[in-house]
Design a protein around this motif. Structure first.
Motif, PDB file in Angstrom:
ATOM      1  N   LEU A  46       0.827  -1.218   0.000  1.00  0.00           N
ATOM      2  CA  LEU A  46       0.000   0.000   0.000  1.00  0.00           C
ATOM      3  C   LEU A  46       0.856   1.260   0.000  1.00  0.00           C
ATOM      4  CD1 LEU A  46      -2.938  -0.853   2.426  1.00  0.00           C
ATOM      5  CD2 LEU A  46      -2.997  -0.675  -0.069  1.00  0.00           C
ATOM      6  N   ARG A 153      -8.076  -5.758  -0.918  1.00  0.00           N
ATOM      7  CA  ARG A 153      -9.255  -4.921  -1.180  1.00  0.00           C
ATOM      8  C   ARG A 153      -8.894  -3.822  -2.162  1.00  0.00           C
ATOM      9  NH1 ARG A 153     -13.615  -2.990  -1.570  1.00  0.00           N
ATOM     10  NH2 ARG A 153     -15.235  -2.675   0.007  1.00  0.00           N
TER      11      ARG A 153
ATOM     12  N   LEU B  46      -9.683   3.243   0.127  1.00  0.00           N
ATOM     13  CA  LEU B  46      -8.738   2.331  -0.534  1.00  0.00           C
ATOM     14  C   LEU B  46      -9.373   1.625  -1.722  1.00  0.00           C
ATOM     15  CD1 LEU B  46      -6.795   0.700   2.439  1.00  0.00           C
ATOM     16  CD2 LEU B  46      -5.970   2.422   0.812  1.00  0.00           C
ATOM     17  N   ALA B  47     -10.690   1.673  -1.805  1.00  0.00           N
ATOM     18  CA  ALA B  47     -11.424   1.110  -2.938  1.00  0.00           C
ATOM     19  C   ALA B  47     -12.724   1.905  -3.020  1.00  0.00           C
ATOM     20  CB  ALA B  47     -11.699  -0.374  -2.726  1.00  0.00           C
ATOM     21  N   ASP B  49     -15.748   1.202  -3.241  1.00  0.00           N
ATOM     22  CA  ASP B  49     -16.898   0.731  -2.469  1.00  0.00           C
ATOM     23  C   ASP B  49     -16.522   0.409  -1.022  1.00  0.00           C
ATOM     24  OD1 ASP B  49     -15.322  -1.390  -3.149  1.00  0.00           O
ATOM     25  OD2 ASP B  49     -16.963  -2.757  -3.626  1.00  0.00           O
ATOM     26  N   MET B  50     -15.515   1.095  -0.527  1.00  0.00           N
ATOM     27  CA  MET B  50     -15.064   0.926   0.856  1.00  0.00           C
ATOM     28  C   MET B  50     -15.314   2.248   1.572  1.00  0.00           C
ATOM     29  SD  MET B  50     -11.301  -0.574   1.816  1.00  0.00           S
ATOM     30  CE  MET B  50     -10.674  -0.658   3.491  1.00  0.00           C
ATOM     31  N   ILE B  59     -17.061   4.345  13.013  1.00  0.00           N
ATOM     32  CA  ILE B  59     -17.475   2.974  13.350  1.00  0.00           C
ATOM     33  C   ILE B  59     -16.611   2.399  14.479  1.00  0.00           C
ATOM     34  CG2 ILE B  59     -17.848   0.633  12.478  1.00  0.00           C
ATOM     35  CD1 ILE B  59     -18.334   1.818   9.696  1.00  0.00           C
ATOM     36  N   ASN B 140     -13.832  -5.929  15.020  1.00  0.00           N
ATOM     37  CA  ASN B 140     -14.348  -4.728  14.367  1.00  0.00           C
ATOM     38  C   ASN B 140     -13.547  -3.483  14.747  1.00  0.00           C
ATOM     39  OD1 ASN B 140     -16.878  -4.450  12.569  1.00  0.00           O
ATOM     40  ND2 ASN B 140     -17.369  -6.210  13.874  1.00  0.00           N
ATOM     41  N   TYR B 142     -10.450  -3.345  15.777  1.00  0.00           N
ATOM     42  CA  TYR B 142      -9.140  -3.444  15.123  1.00  0.00           C
ATOM     43  C   TYR B 142      -9.256  -3.223  13.613  1.00  0.00           C
ATOM     44  CZ  TYR B 142      -6.495  -4.909  19.232  1.00  0.00           C
ATOM     45  OH  TYR B 142      -5.870  -4.941  20.442  1.00  0.00           O
ATOM     46  N   PHE B 143     -10.291  -3.781  13.021  1.00  0.00           N
ATOM     47  CA  PHE B 143     -10.478  -3.648  11.569  1.00  0.00           C
ATOM     48  C   PHE B 143     -10.614  -2.173  11.170  1.00  0.00           C
ATOM     49  CE2 PHE B 143     -13.265  -3.369   7.840  1.00  0.00           C
ATOM     50  CZ  PHE B 143     -12.641  -4.228   6.953  1.00  0.00           C
ATOM     51  N   HIS B 144     -11.449  -1.441  11.885  1.00  0.00           N
ATOM     52  CA  HIS B 144     -11.689  -0.054  11.483  1.00  0.00           C
ATOM     53  C   HIS B 144     -10.521   0.859  11.849  1.00  0.00           C
ATOM     54  CE1 HIS B 144     -15.572  -0.726   9.713  1.00  0.00           C
ATOM     55  NE2 HIS B 144     -15.864  -1.516  10.734  1.00  0.00           N
ATOM     56  N   SER B 146      -7.396  -0.140  11.903  1.00  0.00           N
ATOM     57  CA  SER B 146      -6.299  -0.404  10.960  1.00  0.00           C
ATOM     58  C   SER B 146      -6.682   0.002   9.544  1.00  0.00           C
ATOM     59  CB  SER B 146      -5.799  -1.846  11.028  1.00  0.00           C
ATOM     60  OG  SER B 146      -6.824  -2.737  10.822  1.00  0.00           O
ATOM     61  N   TYR B 149      -5.714   3.550   9.539  1.00  0.00           N
ATOM     62  CA  TYR B 149      -4.255   3.591   9.423  1.00  0.00           C
ATOM     63  C   TYR B 149      -3.821   3.336   7.975  1.00  0.00           C
ATOM     64  CZ  TYR B 149       0.583   1.960   9.822  1.00  0.00           C
ATOM     65  OH  TYR B 149       1.926   1.771   9.645  1.00  0.00           O
ATOM     66  N   ALA B 150      -4.385   2.290   7.369  1.00  0.00           N
ATOM     67  CA  ALA B 150      -3.968   1.894   6.020  1.00  0.00           C
ATOM     68  C   ALA B 150      -4.273   2.993   5.004  1.00  0.00           C
ATOM     69  CB  ALA B 150      -4.649   0.582   5.612  1.00  0.00           C
ATOM     70  N   ARG B 153      -1.640   5.655   5.608  1.00  0.00           N
ATOM     71  CA  ARG B 153      -0.322   5.140   5.184  1.00  0.00           C
ATOM     72  C   ARG B 153      -0.225   5.198   3.665  1.00  0.00           C
ATOM     73  NH1 ARG B 153       4.197   3.599   4.805  1.00  0.00           N
ATOM     74  NH2 ARG B 153       5.293   1.996   5.978  1.00  0.00           N
ATOM     75  N   HIS B 154      -1.307   4.788   3.004  1.00  0.00           N
ATOM     76  CA  HIS B 154      -1.349   4.812   1.538  1.00  0.00           C
ATOM     77  C   HIS B 154      -1.267   6.250   1.026  1.00  0.00           C
ATOM     78  CE1 HIS B 154      -2.362   3.446  -2.469  1.00  0.00           C
ATOM     79  NE2 HIS B 154      -3.383   4.267  -2.513  1.00  0.00           N
TER      80      HIS B 154
END
Lengths: 168, 168
Positions: A46, A153, B46-47, B49-50, B59, B140, B142-144, B146, B149-150, B153-154
């Motif tokens: 990424l 993704r 990042l996409a 539809d994200m 969230i 959830n 952690y997912f949101h 990170s 973060y992603a 970072r991108h």
């Protein structure tokens, strides 16, 4: 059932690695369907100074097997970091899940205050087992699993949060 | 210290949201320095539809406050989803951390078998407290966190895994 060091480690990590297997299977199918060389996705990042997909998966397994081994006080199995295909990464994840699930609750439970020593280039650091699990390993496992997810993704693989969270 | 439902929720979520505050502060500074409108980063995905960055942060807080409220059996505070700046998102995170830390262990501990009901468009679903915490809310949050973060970072914000894991 009571929460315990075992319950918050082995089943949690096994579940996340299994979910990651499902995500990688979808990525493999997507690569085949879109005629993308697997290596493109496996090497995707990424950001230029961020680890690629393969390394994210490797570290997720290293964190999980390191954690249960250290808490239980057994030697950490070394895995060669030589995966070159989705199949290789899935095999690594399956091997790691089987290893995690070979532990019995009695080997992990009650390790909250056990001193866990991690070797660092700057010297050893140590944490109580509870802090090691909740503030070091859990976030690392989630971080690397979701980084793998985010890479795929971003690359247009047809996955969603349900693949990451898993069946409930 | 023993692991408990409280220890695996309130301090874990508060720690993650605090780390996310640090990440957003760096993103805000990066936007200023690089002359990027805050809205570009806040709306970045990042996409296509994200969810964009702002929604990821919203969230993450919703999951954390919903969890401790449900486990403790108190009404979940509603937050307006109107954040338009990094400052707004940081204020939301700070409000959520203060809310989480207003709970006492006795309100959360022992809720492993408590039935937690979640309203779904397809009908209510229910889980024991332990499963709800370890297999739904923790992943959830952690997912949101990170995903946020992603995205950053991108987008070239100068952050690393240490910012996500936090001081140890």
């Amino acid at each position: 059932m009571q929460i315990s060091m075992y319950r918050a480690s082995v089943p949690v990590f096994a579940r996340n690695l299994r979910n990651l297997i499902g995500i990688l299977r979808k990525a493999e199918a997507s690569a085949t369907e879109r005629k993308i060389d697997q290596g493109v996705l496996l090497g995707y990042r990424l950001a230029p100074d961020m680890f690629p997909l393969t390394r994210q998966v490797q570290i997720a397994t290293d964190m999980a097997k390191g954690c249960v081994s250290r808490l239980a006080g057994v030697e950490i199995p070394a895995y060669d970091d030589k995966e070159a295909t989705f199949g290789d990464l899935i095999a690594r994840l399956e091997k790691c899940v089987a290893y995690l699930e070979s532990f019995k609750p009695a080997q992990i439970d009650g390790t909250e205050d056990k001193t866990i020593v991690l070797a660092r280039p700057t010297g050893d650091v140590s944490y109580p087992g509870l802090q090691y699990l909740l503030e070091y390993v859990q976030p690392n496992v989630y971080f690397h699993c979701s980084s793998a997810y985010a890479i795929l993704r971003h690359c247009g693989v047809n996955i969603g949060k349900k693949d990451f969270i898993g069946p409930l």
